[in-house]
Write a protein that holds these residues in place. Structure first.
Motif, PDB file in Angstrom:
ATOM      1  N   SER A  46       0.691  -1.309   0.097  1.00 44.56           N
ATOM      2  CA  SER A  46      -0.003  -0.131  -0.087  1.00 44.56           C
ATOM      3  C   SER A  46       0.865   1.195   0.077  1.00 44.56           C
ATOM      4  CB  SER A  46      -0.873  -0.038   1.167  1.00 44.56           C
ATOM      5  OG  SER A  46      -0.118  -0.350   2.606  1.00 44.56           O
ATOM      6  N   GLY A  48       2.629   4.426   1.135  1.00 43.59           N
ATOM      7  CA  GLY A  48       3.422   4.561   2.275  1.00 43.59           C
ATOM      8  C   GLY A  48       3.986   3.293   2.881  1.00 43.59           C
ATOM      9  N   ALA A  49       4.063   2.017   2.373  1.00 47.60           N
ATOM     10  CA  ALA A  49       4.371   0.754   3.126  1.00 47.60           C
ATOM     11  C   ALA A  49       5.833   1.031   3.124  1.00 47.60           C
ATOM     12  CB  ALA A  49       3.622   0.005   2.143  1.00 47.60           C
ATOM     13  N   LYS A  51       8.096   0.989  -0.026  1.00 49.13           N
ATOM     14  CA  LYS A  51       8.692   0.625  -0.978  1.00 49.13           C
ATOM     15  C   LYS A  51       9.677   1.148  -1.889  1.00 49.13           C
ATOM     16  CE  LYS A  51       4.425   0.717  -3.284  1.00 49.13           C
ATOM     17  NZ  LYS A  51       3.983   1.135  -1.966  1.00 49.13           N
ATOM     18  N   HIS A 206       1.792  -0.469  -8.688  1.00 44.85           N
ATOM     19  CA  HIS A 206       0.511  -0.363  -8.041  1.00 44.85           C
ATOM     20  C   HIS A 206      -0.357  -1.080  -8.790  1.00 44.85           C
ATOM     21  CE1 HIS A 206       1.088   2.090  -4.394  1.00 44.85           C
ATOM     22  NE2 HIS A 206       1.754   3.037  -5.076  1.00 44.85           N
TER      23      HIS A 206
HETATM   24  N1  LIG Z   1      13.523  10.586   4.110  1.00 47.45           N
HETATM   25  C1  LIG Z   1      12.487  10.628   4.849  1.00 47.45           C
HETATM   26  N2  LIG Z   1      12.136  11.172   6.169  1.00 47.45           N
HETATM   27  C2  LIG Z   1      11.213  10.871   6.813  1.00 47.45           C
HETATM   28  N3  LIG Z   1       9.946   9.839   6.405  1.00 47.45           N
HETATM   29  C3  LIG Z   1      10.251   9.459   5.349  1.00 47.45           C
HETATM   30  C4  LIG Z   1      11.244   9.631   4.300  1.00 47.45           C
HETATM   31  N4  LIG Z   1      11.321   8.625   3.148  1.00 47.45           N
HETATM   32  C5  LIG Z   1       9.984   8.141   3.449  1.00 47.45           C
HETATM   33  N5  LIG Z   1       9.456   8.326   4.501  1.00 47.45           N
HETATM   34  C6  LIG Z   1       8.297   8.036   5.129  1.00 47.45           C
HETATM   35  O1  LIG Z   1       8.455   6.587   4.883  1.00 47.45           O
HETATM   36  C7  LIG Z   1       7.000   5.932   4.551  1.00 47.45           C
HETATM   37  C8  LIG Z   1       7.339   4.877   3.171  1.00 47.45           C
HETATM   38  O2  LIG Z   1       7.564   5.769   2.119  1.00 47.45           O
HETATM   39  P1  LIG Z   1       7.689   5.323   0.752  1.00 47.45           P
HETATM   40  O3  LIG Z   1       7.867   6.416  -0.138  1.00 47.45           O
HETATM   41  O4  LIG Z   1       8.756   4.198   0.810  1.00 47.45           O
HETATM   42  O5  LIG Z   1       6.295   4.624   0.451  1.00 47.45           O
HETATM   43  P2  LIG Z   1       5.914   3.691  -0.672  1.00 47.45           P
HETATM   44  O6  LIG Z   1       5.350   2.191  -0.360  1.00 47.45           O
HETATM   45  O7  LIG Z   1       6.852   3.841  -1.684  1.00 47.45           O
HETATM   46  O8  LIG Z   1       4.518   4.506  -1.214  1.00 47.45           O
HETATM   47  P3  LIG Z   1       3.953   4.876  -2.659  1.00 47.45           P
HETATM   48  O9  LIG Z   1       3.278   3.672  -3.068  1.00 47.45           O
HETATM   49  O10 LIG Z   1       2.995   5.823  -2.021  1.00 47.45           O
HETATM   50  O11 LIG Z   1       5.175   5.526  -3.454  1.00 47.45           O
HETATM   51  C9  LIG Z   1       6.183   7.129   4.383  1.00 47.45           C
HETATM   52  O12 LIG Z   1       5.378   7.216   5.351  1.00 47.45           O
HETATM   53  C10 LIG Z   1       6.950   8.136   4.152  1.00 47.45           C
HETATM   54  O13 LIG Z   1       6.415   9.441   4.592  1.00 47.45           O
END
Ligand SMILES: Nc1ncnc2c1ncn2[C@@H]1O[C@H](COP(=O)(O)OP(=O)(O)OP(=O)(O)O)[C@@H](O)[C@H]1O
Length: 232
Positions: A46, A48-49, A51, A206
């Motif tokens: 999902s 914010g997971a 990835k 996604h």
């Molecule tokens: N440099 C950072 N500092 C603080 N929090 C971060 C940082 N990078 C990512 N996060 C947090 O880590 C969590 C995971 O973020 P990530 O971008 O890996 O999600 P994702 O699975 O790729 O989501 P999406 O599918 O929406 O792209 C999120 O809550 C994001 O806000």
């Protein structure tokens, strides 16, 4: 005697973790993962997971707070980093392009120490462009005139021409229209096949249908950890 180049180009994450630099909370924790030459992996989960955090950690673009990244069986640090960067490439959903034309952006990596020895190949770039429905005129476009999808096309070609062993695609076709996205998938499939089992692709997507088309297995990330694999 065995040299580093003889060893399989295997990327390993051993118990890797990364904290939020602000709050100290874990964004990624205890991830063990091995990407072998020839792997085609979809990273799902999902929003914010974690990835993107995982892919950036695998590419060693952000520091780890625990665990290690191994390349060809050895931890990557110090003088090994440039060689690692030439082999493990991360493509962001919103790629950073530099001021200048598309052509200048495609030539830029060859000025970097990381890609010393490699040379820009105009013919090959034109083949990539053709596979994505573009022609030579596209090379003259200024980076600030590019749409989000066109930026993804530039980033994809910029990455593919370098022939990394592991290509990490972070929603790298998400801004493309459906037809161009399918052309990008076909191009990546051809590029993968040309590697004769020596290249690996890791896709964050996604789109379950895209995951099914492009990958042989799924890695499910939830709350910064590997979760049981969803049914395919
Ligand atoms: N440099 C950072 N500092 C603080 N929090 C971060 C940082 N990078 C990512 N996060 C947090 O880590 C969590 C995971 O973020 P990530 O971008 O890996 O999600 P994702 O699975 O790729 O989501 P999406 O599918 O929406 O792209 C999120 O809550 C994001 O806000």
């Amino acid at each position: 005697m065995s040299t580093g180049d003889d060893k399989p180009k295997t990327l390993q994450a051993q118990g890797i973790g990364r904290r939020d630099p602000g709050t100290g909370g874990w964004l990624l924790r205890g991830v063990d993962l091995t990407i072998q030459p020839g792997d085609r992996l979809a990273v799902v989960g999902s929003s914010g997971a974690g990835k993107t955090v995982l892919l950036r950690a695998l590419a060693m673009l952000d520091p780890l707070d625990e665990g290690a990244i191994l390349w060809q069986g050895d931890p990557v640090s110090g003088e090994r980093v440039p060689a690692f960067r030439a082999q493990v490439l991360y493509l962001h959903q919103r790629p950073a392009l530099f001021d200048g034309s598309v052509a200048a952006n495609l030539r830029l990596p060859y000025a970097l120490k990381t890609h010393r020895g490699a040379r820009y190949d105009d013919e090959r770039v034109l083949e990539f462009l053709d596979a994505l429905g573009r022609d030579r005129l596209f090379l003259e476009k200024a980076h600030h005139d590019l749409s989000g999808g066109e930026g993804q096309i530039v980033a994809l070609i910029r990455g593919l021409q370098l022939d990394p062993a592991v290509l990490l695609l972070d929603e790298a076709t998400s801004s493309l229209d459906r037809a161009t996205a399918r052309m990008a998938e076909a191009l990546l499939e051809r590029w993968y096949a040309e590697g004769a089992g020596k290249r690996a692709l890791v896709w964050v997507t996604h789109d379950p249908e895209q995951a099914h088309r492009v990958a042989a297995r799924n890695l499910n990330i939830q709350a910064g950890q590997i979760a049981p694999e969803p049914a395919r």
